[in-house]
Design an enzyme around this catalytic site. Structure first.
Site, mmCIF file in Angstrom:
data_model
loop_
_atom_site.group_PDB
_atom_site.id
_atom_site.type_symbol
_atom_site.label_atom_id
_atom_site.label_comp_id
_atom_site.label_asym_id
_atom_site.label_seq_id
_atom_site.Cartn_x
_atom_site.Cartn_y
_atom_site.Cartn_z
ATOM 1 N N VAL A 21 0.837 -1.198 0.000
ATOM 2 C CA VAL A 21 0.000 0.000 0.000
ATOM 3 C C VAL A 21 0.872 1.248 0.000
ATOM 4 O O VAL A 21 2.053 1.205 0.343
ATOM 5 C CB VAL A 21 -0.975 0.016 1.206
ATOM 6 C CG1 VAL A 21 -1.970 -1.126 1.094
ATOM 7 C CG2 VAL A 21 -0.228 -0.052 2.519
ATOM 8 N N CYS A 22 0.245 2.344 -0.378
ATOM 9 C CA CYS A 22 0.912 3.642 -0.469
ATOM 10 C C CYS A 22 1.696 3.906 0.814
ATOM 11 O O CYS A 22 1.170 3.682 1.900
ATOM 12 C CB CYS A 22 -0.137 4.723 -0.687
ATOM 13 S SG CYS A 22 0.545 6.364 -0.930
ATOM 14 N N PRO A 23 2.933 4.323 0.685
ATOM 15 C CA PRO A 23 3.686 4.749 -0.491
ATOM 16 C C PRO A 23 4.597 3.668 -1.083
ATOM 17 O O PRO A 23 5.405 3.962 -1.968
ATOM 18 C CB PRO A 23 4.529 5.902 0.054
ATOM 19 C CG PRO A 23 4.897 5.430 1.436
ATOM 20 C CD PRO A 23 3.656 4.693 1.931
#
Length: 84
Positions: A21-23
């Site tokens: 997941v981000c980042p």
């Protein structure tokens, strides 16, 4: 998110960012860009929907070409050509 362009023939580096997941997906992409030569293509597969926003912005900001972006189900696939 399907474009009518064709997939590039040669992939110089493949990234599997599924489950990240981000980042993290963009961090992996940033590292991969440093590892390939100008003009070479990176393929990235991700499952994080935020990559639909983040990968195009990454390419625009750093001047790389987003050759193709496509999605199927919950997977997003990107082909990025490193700028010269």
């Amino acid at each position: 998110m399907s474009d009518h362009k064709e997939r590039p023939g040669t992939i110089h580096k493949a990234l599997d960012a599924r489950g990240l997941v981000c980042p993290e997906p963009v961090m992996l992409l940033h590292r991969a860009v440093r590892e390939v030569a100008a003009g070479e293509v990176i393929e990235m597969i991700a499952t994080d929907p935020s990559t639909e926003r983040d990968v195009p912005k990454f390419c625009l900001f750093l001047g790389h070409e987003l050759v193709l972006e496509e999605s199927e189900g919950e997977e997003y696939r990107y082909y990025i050509r490193k700028s010269g």
